[in-house]
Every structure is written in structure tokens, then in C-alpha cells.
Design a protein around this motif. Structure first.
Motif, PDB file in Angstrom:
ATOM      1  N   ASP A  57      -0.778  -0.108  -3.773  1.00  0.00           N
ATOM      2  CA  ASP A  57      -1.721   1.013  -3.664  1.00  0.00           C
ATOM      3  C   ASP A  57      -2.432   1.246  -4.999  1.00  0.00           C
ATOM      4  OD1 ASP A  57      -0.907   1.341  -1.053  1.00  0.00           O
ATOM      5  OD2 ASP A  57       0.468   2.996  -1.490  1.00  0.00           O
ATOM      6  N   GLU A  58      -1.669   1.152  -6.078  1.00  0.00           N
ATOM      7  CA  GLU A  58      -2.249   1.332  -7.409  1.00  0.00           C
ATOM      8  C   GLU A  58      -3.292   0.251  -7.697  1.00  0.00           C
ATOM      9  OE1 GLU A  58      -0.848   0.959 -12.097  1.00  0.00           O
ATOM     10  OE2 GLU A  58       0.623   0.806 -10.485  1.00  0.00           O
ATOM     11  N   LEU A  59      -2.985  -0.981  -7.315  1.00  0.00           N
ATOM     12  CA  LEU A  59      -3.904  -2.095  -7.532  1.00  0.00           C
ATOM     13  C   LEU A  59      -5.191  -1.898  -6.750  1.00  0.00           C
ATOM     14  CD1 LEU A  59      -4.415  -4.939  -8.710  1.00  0.00           C
ATOM     15  CD2 LEU A  59      -3.295  -5.871  -6.686  1.00  0.00           C
ATOM     16  N   ALA A  60      -5.079  -1.498  -5.495  1.00  0.00           N
ATOM     17  CA  ALA A  60      -6.262  -1.276  -4.665  1.00  0.00           C
ATOM     18  C   ALA A  60      -7.128  -0.165  -5.243  1.00  0.00           C
ATOM     19  CB  ALA A  60      -5.846  -0.945  -3.236  1.00  0.00           C
ATOM     20  N   ALA A  61      -6.489   0.887  -5.733  1.00  0.00           N
ATOM     21  CA  ALA A  61      -7.236   1.999  -6.325  1.00  0.00           C
ATOM     22  C   ALA A  61      -7.950   1.571  -7.598  1.00  0.00           C
ATOM     23  CB  ALA A  61      -6.294   3.162  -6.608  1.00  0.00           C
ATOM     24  N   LYS A  62      -7.322   0.690  -8.369  1.00  0.00           N
ATOM     25  CA  LYS A  62      -7.899   0.237  -9.637  1.00  0.00           C
ATOM     26  C   LYS A  62      -9.183  -0.557  -9.421  1.00  0.00           C
ATOM     27  CE  LYS A  62      -6.654  -2.230 -13.907  1.00  0.00           C
ATOM     28  NZ  LYS A  62      -6.920  -1.089 -14.792  1.00  0.00           N
ATOM     29  N   SER A  63      -9.285  -1.254  -8.283  1.00  0.00           N
ATOM     30  CA  SER A  63     -10.463  -2.091  -8.036  1.00  0.00           C
ATOM     31  C   SER A  63     -11.723  -1.254  -7.852  1.00  0.00           C
ATOM     32  CB  SER A  63     -10.238  -2.965  -6.796  1.00  0.00           C
ATOM     33  OG  SER A  63     -10.252  -2.172  -5.625  1.00  0.00           O
ATOM     34  N   GLY A  64     -11.558  -0.045  -7.345  1.00  0.00           N
ATOM     35  CA  GLY A  64     -12.703   0.846  -7.190  1.00  0.00           C
ATOM     36  C   GLY A  64     -13.588   0.554  -5.998  1.00  0.00           C
ATOM     37  N   ASP A  65     -13.218  -0.400  -5.132  1.00  0.00           N
ATOM     38  CA  ASP A  65     -13.998  -0.665  -3.925  1.00  0.00           C
ATOM     39  C   ASP A  65     -13.067  -1.149  -2.819  1.00  0.00           C
ATOM     40  OD1 ASP A  65     -13.596  -3.491  -4.133  1.00  0.00           O
ATOM     41  OD2 ASP A  65     -15.239  -3.627  -5.545  1.00  0.00           O
TER      42      ASP A  65
END
Length: 270
Positions: A47-55
Motif C-alpha cells: 500500500d505504501e509503495l502504491a501511494a508513493k507512485s502518485g498514480d
């Protein structure tokens, strides 16, 4: 020559930390704008990784590959059904344990089995399970990519982690043979052989402070690795790993391909 920029949808298994996580982000940032599916055991990290991508181009899926063949098959069937465009898999999952065979009573045989299954058997099974899908894409004119991550320890082992080195040596050997067998297809086998790289892999061993003096910074490793993937290198090796491969295995990949593809009479099939 095809390279990672030709991939439309890249699955990164082992994307919750270290090399896998950093590669997922770096592949996401390619100007070809592929979809990246980040897979791993820890949902909060995903979830953190997905949020970091910003899209929305990073998708996530939870999976523990240290499981049975049937469960891996269900995972691959579900994933290819949900993401039929997946055309590349980066196999970054791995665990490492220290074993002292001078003290055999201290060795947990379950850890040996888990390490071997996670680092080798499950990887081979996943490759086997993805190949029908990739070959189907090939028949439709699309390239695909199998990208196992091994280690320079596959070439020269570190005796304190003997089973880990053996698993990576097995996967390295398998990758050489797989590349030769698939040479007449449009499935590219690209092996990444890291040197000692900044990672959480060593935290549970208590060796991070000592190793951090020598390891390659993760961002530097990822930059050089992406450059190799974009060049289309069959083996992506950087830093000390390149020197180790050159010293101990120069010409080995070419020899394996010659034996299998061209049929070298000096090495008849057994």
C-alpha cells in the motif's frame, strides 16, 4: 533488440523491500510508462509503495511464494486473468540465513527448506506457470520477459550463508539453460546478478553494520541496473559482480548457448 521498455505490464515479485521495491518504482518511472504490479507478503508495504507512485499505474497483489505448486498456479491464473497484458515478471523474492555447519546442532532444517523453496523451487515453478501465457503473447507478436535476480554469490559463495549461495547458484545455472532453450522464441531471459547491495536482507542476521561499509548504495545499483535492462543486456551485472563474472565465468553464457542452440560436438548431450 527488445528491452524492458517494450514491456507493457511488469509484475515484480518481492516488491515490499530492497531491490524489488526499488526496481518496481524505477520501472514505473520509465518513459514507456508500463503498468507495474507489485507483489509481496506484506500488504502494508505494498500500500505504501502504491501511494508513493502518485498514480494508478502501480497495482498491488499480496502473495507468499513459499507455498505449494497448486497455490502458485492459482495465483498465476488469477493474475493473468485480471491483467492479461502482463508480459514481464521480475523475480526478486529471497531470504537468507546464516548456518554454521561446525555446530550442526544449531541448524534449523526447516530454514534450509524454506530458503531453498523461496529462492529456487518457487521461482522455477513461477517461470513454468507464466511461460504458456508469455508464449501466447509471442504468438500474437508481442515480446515478453523473465527476469530472475540471482547474486554474485552464485559465482563465488560466502561460506557463512552456504545454502543461500547454493540456491542462487542453482537459479543462475537454470537461467543459463532457460535462455538457451527459449532462444528461438521471443521470451527474453534477463538475469540480474547484484553485488553486495544496501538491503534489509541482512537485518535479522545482525550483520548490517559490518556489511554497510562495503555494500553498493541501492540507488546507485538501481540506476545501473535499469541502464542494463534498457540496453537489453542478457545478464545485468554491475559493480563487483561484473568483475566476479568476468574473472570466473567469462564466455560461459555463450558456451551454453552454443552447446544447446548450435550443437557443439565437443559437448555431446548426455
Amino acid at each position: 533488440m527488445t528491452n524492458i521498455k517494450d514491456a507493457k505490464c511488469v509484475l515484480v515479485i518481492g516488491a515490499t523491500a530492497g531491490i524489488g521495491r526499488a526496481l518496481a518504482l524505477a520501472i514505473h518511472d520509465l518513459d514507456s510508462k508500463p503498468t507495474v504490479i507489485a507483489a509481496g507478503r506484506r500488504q502494508e508495504r505494498l500500500d505504501e509503495l502504491a501511494a508513493k507512485s502518485g498514480d494508478s499505474r502501480i497495482k498491488t497483489v499480496q502473495v507468499d511464494i513459499n507455498t505449494t505448486y497448486d497455490k502458485l498456479k492459482q495465483f498465476v491464473d488469477d493474475l493473468t486473468g485480471r491483467y492479461p497484458d502482463v508480459d514481464a515478471v521480475v523475480l526478486s523474492s529471497g531470504i537468507q540465513h546464516i548456518f554454521d555447519f561446525e555446530k550442526p546442532e544449531s541448524i534449523d532444517v526447516n530454514k534450509i527448506a524454506d530458503e531453498f523453496n523461496t529462492n529456487y523451487v518457487a521461482i522455477v515453478n513461477l517461470i513454468l506457470l507464466f511461460l504458456p501465457h508469455f508464449l501466447k503473447l509471442n504468438a500474437a507478436g508481442r515480446p515478453s520477459f523473465i527476469i530472475p535476480i540471482t547474486s554474485s554469490l552464485a559465482i563465488v559463495p560466502r561460506p557463512t550463508v552456504p545454502n543461500y549461495c547454493a540456491t542462487k547458484a542453482a537459479l543462475h545455472s537454470f537461467s543459463l539453460s532457460l535462455r538457451a532453450q527459449l532462444a528461438h522464441t521471443n521470451v527474453r531471459v534477463v538475469e540480474i546478478l547484484p553485488p553486495l547491495v544496501e538491503s534489509e536482507l541482512h537485518d535479522h542476521q545482525g550483520t548490517t553494520p559490518a556489511l554497510s561499509i562495503f555494500w553498493m548504495p541501492l540507488d546507485q545499483f538501481i540506476k545501473l541496473t535499469i541502464e542494463g535492462l534498457v540496453r537489453g543486456d542478457p545478464e545485468v551485472v554491475v559493480g563487483m559482480a561484473a568483475a566476479v563474472l568476468q574473472r570466473y565465468e567469462k564466455g560461459k553464457r555463450e558456451a551454453v548457448e552454443q552447446i544447446y542452440v548450435r550443437g557443439d560436438p565437443a559437448f555431446p548431450p548426455s
